[in-house]
Design a protein around this motif. Structure first.
Motif, PDB file in Angstrom:
ATOM      1  N   UNK A  59       2.420  24.646   4.425  1.00 12.36           N
ATOM      2  CA  UNK A  59       2.550  25.029   5.843  1.00 12.36           C
ATOM      3  C   UNK A  59       3.796  24.441   6.488  1.00 12.36           C
ATOM      4  N   UNK A  60       4.374  23.398   5.879  1.00 11.80           N
ATOM      5  CA  UNK A  60       5.631  22.871   6.407  1.00 11.80           C
ATOM      6  C   UNK A  60       6.793  23.793   6.048  1.00 11.80           C
ATOM      7  N   UNK A  61       6.602  24.652   5.047  1.00 13.83           N
ATOM      8  CA  UNK A  61       7.619  25.624   4.642  1.00 13.83           C
ATOM      9  C   UNK A  61       7.317  27.013   5.194  1.00 13.83           C
ATOM     10  N   UNK A  62       6.039  27.354   5.221  1.00 11.58           N
ATOM     11  CA  UNK A  62       5.580  28.658   5.723  1.00 11.58           C
ATOM     12  C   UNK A  62       4.430  28.371   6.696  1.00 11.58           C
ATOM     13  N   UNK A  63       4.749  28.148   7.970  1.00  7.22           N
ATOM     14  CA  UNK A  63       3.724  27.725   8.930  1.00  7.22           C
ATOM     15  C   UNK A  63       2.509  28.661   9.023  1.00  7.22           C
ATOM     16  N   UNK A  64       2.720  29.954   8.827  1.00 12.86           N
ATOM     17  CA  UNK A  64       1.600  30.890   8.957  1.00 12.86           C
ATOM     18  C   UNK A  64       1.007  31.274   7.599  1.00 12.86           C
ATOM     19  N   UNK A  65       1.221  30.442   6.574  1.00 14.61           N
ATOM     20  CA  UNK A  65       0.661  30.726   5.242  1.00 14.61           C
ATOM     21  C   UNK A  65      -0.850  30.836   5.334  1.00 14.61           C
ATOM     22  N   UNK A  66      -1.362  31.965   4.914  1.00 11.65           N
ATOM     23  CA  UNK A  66      -2.800  32.188   4.924  1.00 11.65           C
ATOM     24  C   UNK A  66      -3.105  33.277   3.913  1.00 11.65           C
ATOM     25  N   UNK A  67      -4.089  33.066   3.099  1.00  7.67           N
ATOM     26  CA  UNK A  67      -4.470  34.058   2.108  1.00  7.67           C
ATOM     27  C   UNK A  67      -5.994  34.059   2.008  1.00  7.67           C
ATOM     28  N   UNK A  68      -6.563  35.252   1.931  1.00  4.54           N
ATOM     29  CA  UNK A  68      -8.017  35.369   1.849  1.00  4.54           C
ATOM     30  C   UNK A  68      -8.497  34.932   0.473  1.00  4.54           C
ATOM     31  N   UNK A  69      -9.480  34.050   0.464  1.00  2.58           N
ATOM     32  CA  UNK A  69     -10.071  33.597  -0.792  1.00  2.58           C
ATOM     33  C   UNK A  69     -11.200  34.554  -1.141  1.00  2.58           C
ATOM     34  N   UNK A  70     -10.840  35.614  -1.849  1.00  4.83           N
ATOM     35  CA  UNK A  70     -11.799  36.680  -2.137  1.00  4.83           C
ATOM     36  C   UNK A  70     -12.452  36.540  -3.506  1.00  4.83           C
ATOM     37  N   UNK A  71     -12.089  35.507  -4.252  1.00  8.29           N
ATOM     38  CA  UNK A  71     -12.666  35.310  -5.580  1.00  8.29           C
ATOM     39  C   UNK A  71     -14.102  34.832  -5.513  1.00  8.29           C
ATOM     40  N   UNK A  72     -14.791  34.960  -6.645  1.00 15.24           N
ATOM     41  CA  UNK A  72     -16.181  34.510  -6.731  1.00 15.24           C
ATOM     42  C   UNK A  72     -16.301  33.227  -7.549  1.00 15.24           C
ATOM     43  N   UNK A  73     -15.163  32.739  -8.058  1.00 14.67           N
ATOM     44  CA  UNK A  73     -15.156  31.482  -8.797  1.00 14.67           C
ATOM     45  C   UNK A  73     -14.052  30.588  -8.232  1.00 14.67           C
TER      46      UNK A  73
END
Length: 194
Positions: A30-44
């Motif tokens: 987040x210090x490099x990409x402040x809006x970094x966000x990714x959906x954790x859609x995995x089941x493991x």
């Protein structure tokens, strides 16, 4: 000193990595990409860790490490598991999640649980690799300790006679699920080869 980008905004996790990676410059993504966000859609844990590290690696074209970790409780059919960070639903916080686990465990005799961590390492031009670590413990009936985060205040490790929230950062790094997974990653030589 080599940079290691950690794909998390969780300062507790970043601090854990800093205790373990003393010879590296640990950077939260987040210090490099402040809006970094990714959906954790995995089941493991493996799927979720790889989703985050691969996404960060593609954006930065650098080595990115991520983890997915959580608490599995035998008496709750391994819940909260991959949903540990959002166990209490919309607006979940560490405190709400911890209280919900305690509520769900109030009539349970079997208090066995384990912290699991899967580290994913994504290197440009190479397949992502994952490394799994675990630490066993039991759940207390009420929180103890001021250190750590998440479920640490109720996670008791008998060999140390305390919760992970009562341990110093160095003590926790020696026994932690994250520490075990990172050690497997270091032993593989993947970082040095990159």
């Amino acid at each position: 000193m080599k940079d290691i980008v950690i794909a998390t905004g969780n300062q507790g996790k970043i601090n854990d990595f800093k205790h373990i990676f003393k010879d590296y410059n640990v950077i939260g993504i987040k210090s490099l990409i402040p809006d970094f966000d990714v959906a954790e859609t995995g089941t493991t844990f493996e799927e979720n860790a790889a989703i985050k590290s691969e996404y960060g690696m593609k954006l930065l074209n650098k080595i990115v490490i991520s983890d997915d970790s959580g608490l599995e409780v035998d008496a709750l059919n391994n819940a909260p598991g991959v949903y540990s960070a959002r166990y209490s639903g919309e607006g979940a916080t560490d405190e709400k999640n911890l209280q919900l686990v305690l509520e769900n465990m109030k009539d349970k005799e079997d208090r066995n649980a384990r912290f699991i961590c899967v580290i994913a390492v994504s290197i440009p031009g190479k397949p992502t690799q994952t490394f799994r670590g675990e630490v066993a413990g039991t759940l207390l009936h009420e929180p103890r300790g001021e250190n750590g985060f998440g479920y640490d205040p109720i996670f008791y490790v008998a060999s140390h006679g305390k919760t992970t929230a009562e341990m110093t950062g160095a003590e926790k790094a020696q026994i932690s699920h994250r520490g075990h997974a990172i050690q497997k990653m270091l032993d593989s030589g993947i970082i040095e080869e990159a």
